[in-house]
Design an enzyme around this catalytic site. Structure first.
Site, PDB file in Angstrom:
ATOM      1  CB  SER A   1      56.761  27.240 106.054  1.00 21.22           C
ATOM      2  OG  SER A   1      55.702  27.653 106.882  1.00 21.22           O
TER       3      SER A   1
ATOM      4  CD  GLU B   1      65.970  27.886 114.211  1.00 25.73           C
ATOM      5  OE1 GLU B   1      66.534  28.164 115.297  1.00 25.73           O
ATOM      6  OE2 GLU B   1      64.768  28.105 114.004  1.00 25.73           O
TER       7      GLU B   1
ATOM      8  CG  ASP C   1      56.049  36.785 108.548  1.00 25.84           C
ATOM      9  OD1 ASP C   1      54.984  37.158 109.060  1.00 25.84           O
ATOM     10  OD2 ASP C   1      56.296  35.599 108.268  1.00 25.84           O
TER      11      ASP C   1
ATOM     12  NE  ARG D   1      54.500  33.488 102.281  1.00 32.21           N
ATOM     13  CZ  ARG D   1      53.831  34.607 102.502  1.00 32.21           C
ATOM     14  NH1 ARG D   1      54.459  35.757 102.512  1.00 32.21           N
ATOM     15  NH2 ARG D   1      52.541  34.578 102.707  1.00 32.21           N
TER      16      ARG D   1
END
Lengths: 316, 269
Positions: free
Chosen positions: A38, A59, A118, A168
């Site tokens: 992604s 992370e 999302d 995105r």
């Protein structure tokens, strides 16, 4: 606007520029937290598997590891979604990267609302503010594919830490070719005399469209693409404000802490004028298509035009 | 240094800690004292380092993840020659290079800034992989606390260290069993630490963290371990000062002048 080019996502530019950096410089390493497909860091991973580290869904550890590489002479690129890069790992970015002034590039994709369906857990509307708060941190929000490509290539030469926000969805091209450098980060795309429109990221296109609408109403709007939110180009912002005497800011981010606040700070200290801020009004996001969300949260050309007119009216 | 000299040096470090924290009026004596033997072994026996050339690329690295134990690190750095011993007394004072928690840009010989717990092992894994890419010979020794091991990031890093087979990394847990709010087993039990590291894929040795011979042997052993190695060192918080031993209250408070006098007297024996 370079309208003849087919829209492409800024995160794709990150992937391509990172790959190019890998070819040019042996000391570039990249890390990702299970989102390499992604964020587009996976291309680098395929080409340079020995310099690519997928840390899994972790992370905080990724930021610490990126710091460890940077201490040891590498330029490290750590990518994940913006909401996790800044929110989940804020303390690691603060303590292990920003305070020690290490050359880590926190490369955050999927910034803003346009992650879309999302919903709010994945929509990053506070990241610019969080990163802007950190001493030593450079905050970059490029406006199109070519500017992102340039920013990532240029990042290799920048001292200290850096936050680069990409998005995105596919977005229109503003620049025909990658600029040689982002310069001081505020680029006047269109001159005007009545009002300044300061925008970053995907809102720059809308600011240019708004200027076109305003022109038909005999309002001359100046459009400034502010691609470096911190350190903000005080001279360019103040010069534009001095010329027009009022402004609107536009960003795919909370109106608190981001570009709007950065411009207001310059205004408050250099040339107090009326400024309207277009952004997300201190609320979380929700599910929807990117276009629906931009409409729902009033991040459209029409709302930018309305706010500009409101600011102009209240000024006189 | 032989074992006897190392023991004497550890006493010196402990005395430094008491003097520094007393003069500063604040700081963390408990964990500094519990880790003093380990730190001594590292700086005066195990590590290849050059105090006159702190950035020597082939050096071993010491990472103090439990950054609040800065006093014992500063004492070890000063006593090995990174900066004058006289500087120690200015710990935590404005304009002194010895910050309350380590700052890599201010203090010669400090490898990383630390203090927010749980981050040191992540940084060490990155550093270990970077050194492997550069074919550098050094070993990384990362000192953590058992309370610190409650941070989830420690286990993210433990996973990564095993996954990437960082043979040049040694994690040392100064397991003194205490944290700010009390006994670690009562606040949030992290034991069994050895089994946890083993489960994550590390090779583990458990030792008495005040037995100099055991410490030295374990540190030398860890260099030869193929993947990442963990040493779980059982220690006593406040070790060497009777009224500080095993007392949570001495995690982060400075002794009074009288208390310091007694502590120093005990540490000379």
């Amino acid at each position: 606007m370079a309208t003849e080019l087919k829209p492409r996502a800024t995160r794709e530019a990150y992937g391509e520029a990172l790959l190019e950096l890998g070819k040019r410089h042996e000391n570039v390493v990249a890390l990702d937290a299970d989102l390499a497909g992604s964020t587009k860091s996976g291309q680098f991973g395929k080409a340079f598997p020995e310099r690519f580290f997928n840390v899994g869904v972790a992370e905080a550890n990724m930021m610490g590891m990126a710091a460890g590489f940077a201490i040891s002479g590498k330029i490290s690129y750590a990518s994940t979604f913006a909401v996790f890069a800044t929110g989940r790992a804020f303390d690691q970015v603060r303590q292990s990267i920003a305070q020690p002034r290490l050359p880590v590039r926190v490369c955050a994709s999927h910034g803003g609302l346009t992650v879309g369906e999302d919903g709010c857990t994945h929509q990053s509307v506070e990241d610019i503010g969080l990163m802007r708060l950190l001493p030593n941190m450079r905050v970059v929000v490029p406006a199109d594919f070519n500017q992102t490509y340039a920013a990532v290539l240029e990042s290799y030469e920048i001292e200290g830490p850096m936050y680069i926000r990409t998005g995105r969805p596919k977005t229109p091209f503003l620049y025909d070719v990658p600029p040689k450098s982002l310069g001081r980060g505020a680029d006047v795309l269109r001159e005007g005399t009545d009002i300044s429109l300061f925008a970053c990221g995907i809102m720059v296109v809308r600011a240019l469209e708004a200027a076109e609408v305003l022109k038909k109403r005999d309002i001359s709007a100046e459009v400034v693409n502010v691609s470096i939110i911190k350190p903000i180009d005080v001279d360019a912002v103040a010069a534009s404000l001095g010329k027009t005497g009022c402004a609107v800011t536009a960003e795919e981010h909370s109106i608190i802490g981001g570009l709007g606040d950065a411009v207001q700070e310059v205004a408050a200290e250099c040339c107090p004028v009326r400024i309207g801020r277009l952004g997300i009004k201190d609320v979380f996001g929700k599910s929807g298509t990117p276009d629906q969300l931009l409409e729902d949260f009033h991040l459209t050309t029409e709302h930018l035009v309305s706010l500009a007119e409101l600011v102009l009216a209240s000024r006189s | 240094m032989d074992i006897q000299e190392l023991k004497e040096t550890a006493k010196t470090l402990r005395q430094d800690v008491i003097r520094m924290v007393t003069e500063a009026g604040s700081g963390h004596p408990g964990g500094s004292l519990s880790s003093a033997d380990i730190v001594t072994a590292l700086f005066f026996h195990t590590m290849n380092h050059r105090p006159d050339d702190p950035k020597w690329p082939e050096r071993d690295r010491f990472i103090l993840s439990k950054g609040h134990c800065a006093p014992v690190l500063y004492s070890a750095l000063a006593r090995s020659g990174y900066f004058p011993v006289d500087d120690l007394i200015n710990l935590r004072k404005i304009d002194c290079h010895l910050q309350g928690h380590p700052d890599m840009h201010k203090t010669r010989g400090v490898e990383i800034s630390s203090g927010s717990l749980g981050q040191g092992l992540s940084v060490s894994v990155g550093m270990a992989l970077s050194m492997r890419l550069d074919k550098l010979p050094g070993q990384i020794f990362t000192l953590m606390g058992d309370g610190e091991s409650q941070e989830g990031e420690v286990w993210e890093a433990a996973m990564a260290g095993a996954h990437y087979k960082t043979g040049n990394l040694t994690a040392i847990v100064d397991a003194n069993g205490l944290q700010i709010d009390g006994f670690t087993k009562d606040v949030m039990n992290v034991e069994p630490l050895a089994a946890k590291y083993e489960a994550f894929g590390w090779t583990v040795r458990s030792i008495d963290g005040h037995d100099m011979q055991q410490i030295v042997d374990a540190l030398d052993w860890s260099r030869a371990v193929e993947g990442p190695a963990a040493i779980i060192a059982k220690t006593v918080k406040g070790k060497g000062v009777s009224f500080m031993e095993d007392q949570a209250g001495w995690h982060g408070r400075a002794p009074s002048a009288e208390e310091a006098e007694q502590a120093l007297a005990e540490l000379k024996n």
